[in-house]
Design an enzyme around this catalytic site. Structure first.
Site, PDB file in Angstrom:
ATOM      1  CE  LYS A 104      -8.846   3.563  89.920  1.00  0.00           C
ATOM      2  NZ  LYS A 104     -10.169   2.998  89.720  1.00  0.00           N
ATOM      3  CD  GLU A 188      -1.949   6.545  89.342  1.00  0.00           C
ATOM      4  OE1 GLU A 188      -1.473   5.795  90.228  1.00  0.00           O
ATOM      5  OE2 GLU A 188      -3.011   7.162  89.481  1.00  0.00           O
ATOM      6  CG  HIS A 223      -2.083  -3.367  93.268  1.00  0.00           C
ATOM      7  ND1 HIS A 223      -1.132  -2.409  93.537  1.00  0.00           N
ATOM      8  CD2 HIS A 223      -1.651  -4.025  92.151  1.00  0.00           C
ATOM      9  CE1 HIS A 223      -0.179  -2.480  92.617  1.00  0.00           C
ATOM     10  NE2 HIS A 223      -0.465  -3.453  91.775  1.00  0.00           N
ATOM     11  NE  ARG A 285     -16.651   0.830  96.303  1.00  0.00           N
ATOM     12  CZ  ARG A 285     -15.640   0.438  97.058  1.00  0.00           C
ATOM     13  NH1 ARG A 285     -15.786   0.389  98.362  1.00  0.00           N
ATOM     14  NH2 ARG A 285     -14.475   0.096  96.528  1.00  0.00           N
TER      15      ARG A 285
END
Length: 625
Positions: A104, A188, A223, A285
């Site tokens: 990421k 983040e 999440h 994917r």
């Protein structure tokens, strides 16, 4: 996913070979495939995560290509390269594209260079815990710790204050290492009113890339997505064009081939606006929620994958793609919402999903009689509906949920029903914190006495209970009365082995409300009320297993699993809520805490040990005993 691939391949005239572990020897995908190869023991690390075994199975059977589905090795660039090096076709993006988007931190840097807006945060090389804590302070709490190799909600922790950062970082790293073999994290800024918007992209080997519009996946728990829909409610054409164009730029930046998803986080405090939507990550994917995209566009994305992998161009151009109606997907999990969503395992004695109407779809790797094991993700199935509008799609999904039956395995069907039926969701007032805010309102559903009464009446009427209502009254010794009113007939029945006293229903009760009844042989009948399912019977049913309790201080394993952390020792003094042990099962961590203030009188668990469901792991004696 394997079942979907097999069915699409067969429709295209392609033979399909399945691989399976010990736990999946009798799985549906194994029986549906043209051929199946055993690749190892139940733990994924000894079977599905061993690339050499999968490649060997392909060579052994003469297969030409490997489709990785999702999960396991689907986003592993080294495995993709090994498949190509073995002379096989990889049904997915090029290994270098996976590498570019797989971590990421590197992906966010690449997106900045491509002109795709990214979320504020820290994504540097310095992984020292104290340094990361300093960065979190600079970003400003709350912050999100996210594993750079993560996905599927794993390896992510929201931290609200500095005092909790160290524990959250350690837990996040541990889960990331166990799930992905990489414990590096990034930070983040936590967006206070976030919506999860993602765009389906598709590229071919001829340089063409298209988008298939967006999905909204904002209804999440820890999440993990629960409800997904397409298109995103409240997305105007101008914002859609900007976000989808950014997704195409992101895919082109890594020379992308095959199916992929660009995920964005949106600050929805002022509605969906292009200048408040930022890139989060790319999944290289096919996504779990891809069916909602298929429903609104009319395409089969697995078919596209197979055609593009064979060297063909994209079946459609961008101008040929359009949004038709609205689609919703509900994920059905083997978990207990009333007990902290702990995973459930066991036999699916009843597993009947009503997908027999136009616009309904049901994807699963399970069928009635199958056993759910603790080894893999707890998702049982995906329920998908398509209709001409969002309101109609919601109603269609609610009907599908209450006309389906899953028993006795604990599951989230009633929870999904309440999520869809709550006022904020109906009004599209969404963000990723909605489920957490509503809390117990979504998890306290029970089957009402009226529904059980109607079920009992049907049970007796059709002789499934072995006696009439009057005979049942004689057996239970109940006749009933009402002061200054006509006598009310009552009887004792059992709902999931718990005794319930109900009255004979009148005509109005029989017709009232939404619920469904399905027979379960001579044992009784299963009843669905707003997605909550129980077995109504004349006697306790042996197939129902009640949950253990720790009211006496005994700390029981809520499921089979592995002890990955022991935070106390025998003789330690603990306070209510203190961490005692952490279990890992179904790819998730579950922390067991002290039920009250006291002393650790017994400790029967050690780090690395395997435990069975209901095993006594520790005992807490209350202070003063």
């Amino acid at each position: 996913m394997a079942c979907l691939i097999i069915r699409t391949a067969r429709r295209l005239g392609i033979r399909a070979v399945a691989v399976y572990s010990d736990a999946d020897a009798k799985a549906l995908h194994v029986r549906e495939a043209d051929e199946a190869v055993h690749i190892g023991p139940s733990p994924a690390a000894e079977s599905y995560l061993v690339g050499d075994k999968i490649i060997a199975a392909a060579k052994e059977t003469g297969a030409e290509a490997i489709h990785p589905g999702y999960g396991f090795l689907s986003e592993n660039a080294d495995f993709a390269q090994a498949v190509l090096d073995a002379g096989l076709i990889w049904v997915g993006p090029k290994p270098e594209s996976i590498r570019a988007m797989g971590l990421k931190d590197a992906a966010k840097t690449l997106m900045d260079e491509a002109g795709v807006p990214t979320t504020p945060g820290y994504l540097g090389d310095n992984q020292d815990a104290d340094f990361l804590a300093e960065q979190a302070e600079k970003i400003g709490y709350p912050v999100l710790i996210k594993a750079v190799a993560g996905g599927g909600g794993k390896g992510m922790r929201k931290v609200d204050e500095a005092a909790n950062f160290a524990d959250a970082l350690q837990s996040c790293r541990r889960e990331a290492q166990a799930s992905f073999g990489n414990d590096i994290v990034l930070l983040e800024k936590w967006i206070e009113s976030p919506r999860h918007i993602e765009v389906q992209v598709f590229g071919d080997s001829h340089g063409n890339v298209v988008h298939l519009f967006e999905r909204d996946c904002s209804l999440q728990r820890r999440h993990q997505k629960v409800i997904e829909e397409a298109p995103a409610p409240g997305m105007d054409s101008e914002t859609r064009e900007a976000v989808c164009a950014a997704a195409v730029r992101a895919a082109k930046a890594v020379d992308y081939e095959g199916a992929g998803t660009i995920e964005f986080i949106a600050d929805a405090s002022e509605g969906l606006r292009a200048d408040r939507i930022w890139f989060m990550e790319m999944n290289t994917r096919l996504q779990v929620e891809h069916p909602v995209t298929e429903m609104i566009t009319g395409v089969d994305l697995v078919e596209w994958q197979l055609k593009v992998a064979s060297g063909k161009g994209l079946p459609l151009r961008q101008k040929d793609l359009a949004i038709n109606g609205h689609a919703i997907e509900a994920r059905l999990y083997a978990e207990n919402p009333a007990n902290g969503f702990l995973p459930s395992t066991g036999r699916l004695e009843v597993f009947r999903i009503d997908a027999g109407y136009a616009g309904r779809r049901f994807d699963s790797g399970f069928e009635e009689g199958a056993t759910v094991t603790p080894h893999y993700d707890p998702m049982l199935a995906k329920l998908i509906v398509h209709d001409d509008s969002r309101d109609h799609a919601i109603e269609s999904m609610l009907r599908m949920l209450e006309e389906s039956f899953v028993w006795p395995l604990k599951n989230n069907m009633g929870f999904a029903y309440e999520c869809l039926d709550c006022a904020p969701f109906r009004a599209a007032d969404l963000d990723t914190g909605l489920i957490e805010r509503l809390g117990d309102k979504l998890t306290d559903g029970e089957v009402s006495d009226e529904r059980i009464s109607v079920a009992a009446s049907g049970l007796w009427s059709f002789g499934l209970g072995g006696q009439t209502f009057e005979q049942a009254q004689l057996l239970t010794g109940l006749k009933g009365f009402r002061l200054n009113a006509p006598v009310q007939e009552i009887v004792r029945v059992f709902a999931n082995a718990e005794p319930r006293i109900v009255g004979a229903p009148d005509g109005e009760t029989r017709r009232a409300g939404s619920f469904s009844i399905s027979d379960h042989g001579t044992d009784g009948c299963v009843v669905n009320d707003r997605g909550n399912v129980v077995l109504v019977s004349m006697a306790p049913h042996g197939g129902f297993a009640g949950a253990g309790a720790a009211g006496d201080g005994a700390i029981l394993a809520p499921m089979p699993g592995k002890v990955i952390a022991v935070n106390v020792a025998a003789g330690d003094t603990v306070s209510a809520g203190d961490k005692l042990l952490t279990l890992e099962a179904m790819k998730m961590e579950h922390t067991l805490t002290a039920p009250f203030d006291g002393v650790v009188a017994e400790l029967d668990a050690e780090e690395g040990g395997q435990v069975t469901d209901g095993a006594v792991l520790a005992k807490i004696e209350a202070a003063g005993e």
